[in-house]
Structures are given as structure tokens and as C-alpha cells.
Scaffold this active site. Structure first.
Site, short mmCIF file in Angstrom:
data_model
loop_
_atom_site.label_atom_id
_atom_site.label_comp_id
_atom_site.label_asym_id
_atom_site.label_seq_id
_atom_site.Cartn_x
_atom_site.Cartn_y
_atom_site.Cartn_z
CG ASP A 126 -6.95 13.68 37.82
OD1 ASP A 126 -6.66 13.91 36.64
OD2 ASP A 126 -6.21 13.04 38.61
N1 URA Z 1 -1.67 14.72 39.03
C1 URA Z 1 -2.79 13.96 39.16
O1 URA Z 1 -2.68 12.76 39.35
N2 URA Z 1 -3.98 14.55 39.08
C2 URA Z 1 -4.14 15.85 38.88
O2 URA Z 1 -5.27 16.34 38.82
C3 URA Z 1 -2.99 16.66 38.75
C4 URA Z 1 -1.76 16.05 38.83
#
Ligand code: URA
Length: 239
Positions: free
Chosen positions: A109
Site C-alpha cells: 500500500d
Molecule cells: N497488507 C497490507 O495491509 N498492506 C500491505 O501493503 C501489504 C500487506
């Protein structure tokens, strides 16, 4: 030995025929490390030298497998391009890597930091992203307060999210400010770790991936990257 005559390097890179490349060099359309090429035979190092043809970087090793480990900072999207104009993992690469068609393996993310691999190799991407190979991914998670024993067990057993049950996870309490949990999963669903905690009404305030399979972030700082060694690449490919 990575050195060869310029005209050979250009033709082997698939830029054009020997004749076309000879004309291009004569017409001043080829630069080596920012300087106009002097002769057809000037030696170039296909690993170190940067060649421009008509102003565009030439990939002198089109078959070379590249895999970089990046410690992704916050605010960077892990895509090749972004329709909202946000900075991507490719935007922050040093220019010497721009000649390879690199793309991120999987996603982090925008506000997650840590280990993300960038490669130009389809086999590597397949190995790392196909669920049957089950690469573990370890995340450090910061939440306010702590999990109850029951909540921890729920995450360890699996919780029901809108896209189905999560597989069993490994959860460990840590104290690595600001992180207070380590979570190991081997799935790669969108925002999975955040959603697992949200399911239990805990908001994740910081998330960092520190390991994929046997590859660890080590002391790579945010925004830094390093190429994987051939041995590391072969471990990923061959298990
Ligand atoms: N899980 C998440 O919530 N975000 C990420 O970027 C990777 C795994």
C-alpha cells in the site's frame, strides 16, 4: 568480459542493423556516458556504460535478469504508473536502472513501507506471486494497545474477510518502536494485514514488510535499494 566494440554492443542489443548503427554513429546520434561516440569500435562496457541512441537509453543486455530489493518509503505507489500522478517505485530508481523494463512484484500500500522486489523477469514474478509456492511474508505492525489472547488466536487461526477466510498467520509480540507485532502470512491479498486487524477493530498505524521468503530487508534504509545477487535470485527461482 563485458567490453565489446560499440557497434557490436548496439546491434546485439537489437537497436538496429550494423549499417543503420554505423550511420547513426556517423550522424552523431549515439552518446556513450553523455559524450558523442567517436568511432564504431570504441570499447564499451555493457554493464557500466550508459548509451543513448537518439536520446533514448539503450538496454545493452536485453536478456539480463535484474531483481532489486527496495525499501519502499511511505507515499510511493508500487505500480509502474499512476493515473493520479503520484510518485511510483519506478520514479525513485537511479537512472541506470531505467533502461530495464522493471516492475514491482506484488504490491505494498502507499502508506506501507519496506521490502518490495522489482524485476524484469516473468519466471521470478510467477514464483513469488503464485500461491502454490507459499513464500512467507513478514510484516511489522503498529497498533494502539495490544491484542487480547483471544484476538491473537483468531488471527492465528484465520479470520473471515470480505474475500474469504485468511490462512493461519503467525503472530508474535515485539517491541521495535513504533511496531508492537510481527505477523507472518503467505497470502498476498489487497491490504490483507490492515484488514485482518480492522476485523478485530484495531487500526494499523504503521506497517512495514521486513521479509519475503528468506530475503530480509537487513539494514537497507527507506528509499535505498540493492540488486539481489545471482545466488539470491537462484534461491528464489529454485526454492
Ligand atoms: N497488507 C497490507 O495491509 N498492506 C500491505 O501493503 C501489504 C500487506
Amino acid at each position: 568480459m563485458a567490453t565489446k566494440p560499440l557497434i557490436k554492443a548496439l546491434t546485439e542489443a537489437g537497436v538496429g542493423s550494423r549499417r543503420r548503427m554505423a550511420d547513426a554513429i556517423k550522424q552523431g546520434k549515439v552518446k556513450v556516458n553523455g559524450v558523442l561516440a567517436e568511432s564504431f569500435t570504441q570499447p564499451v562496457d555493457v554493464v557500466k556504460d550508459r548509451i543513448l541512441f537518439n536520446g533514448q537509453p539503450v538496454n545493452l543486455e536485453p536478456d539480463r535478469v535484474i531483481c532489486l530489493m527496495l525499501n519502499k518509503p511511505e507515499g510511493i505507489v508500487s505500480t509502474v504508473s499512476d493515473d493520479k500522478g503520484r510518485r511510483t517505485v519506478l520514479d525513485i530508481l537511479p537512472s541506470k536502472y531505467k533502461q530495464y523494463r522493471l516492475y514491482p512484484v506484488g504490491r505494498l500500500d502507499i502508506d506501507t513501507t519496506g521490502l518490495i522486489l522489482l524485476t524484469n523477469d516473468g519466471d521470478l514474478t510467477y514464483r513469488l506471486t503464485h500461491p502454490k509456492f507459499e513464500f512467507e511474508k513478514e510484516y511489522l505492525v503498529a497498533i494502539k494497545g495490544s491484542l487480547t489472547g483471544e484476538e491473537k488466536q483468531q488471527l492465528q487461526r484465520g479470520v473471515l474477510l470480505e474475500d474469504g477466510m485468511t490462512h493461519p498467520a503467525k503472530i508474535r509480540e515485539i517491541s521495535q518502536f513504533p511496531f508492537n507485532y510481527s505477523v507472518i502470512i503467505h497470502e498476498g491479498r489487497k491490504r490483507q494485514v490492515r484488514r485482518m486487524f480492522e476485523h478485530l477493530h484495531h487500526v494499523v498505524s504503521a506497517l512495514k514488510r521486513v521479509r519475503v521468503g528468506r530475503l530480509t530487508l537487513g539494514d537497507l534504509k527507506e528509499g535505498e535499494l540493492r540488486p539481489l545477487s545471482p545466488a539470491e535470485i537462484s534461491t528464489l527461482l529454485n526454492g
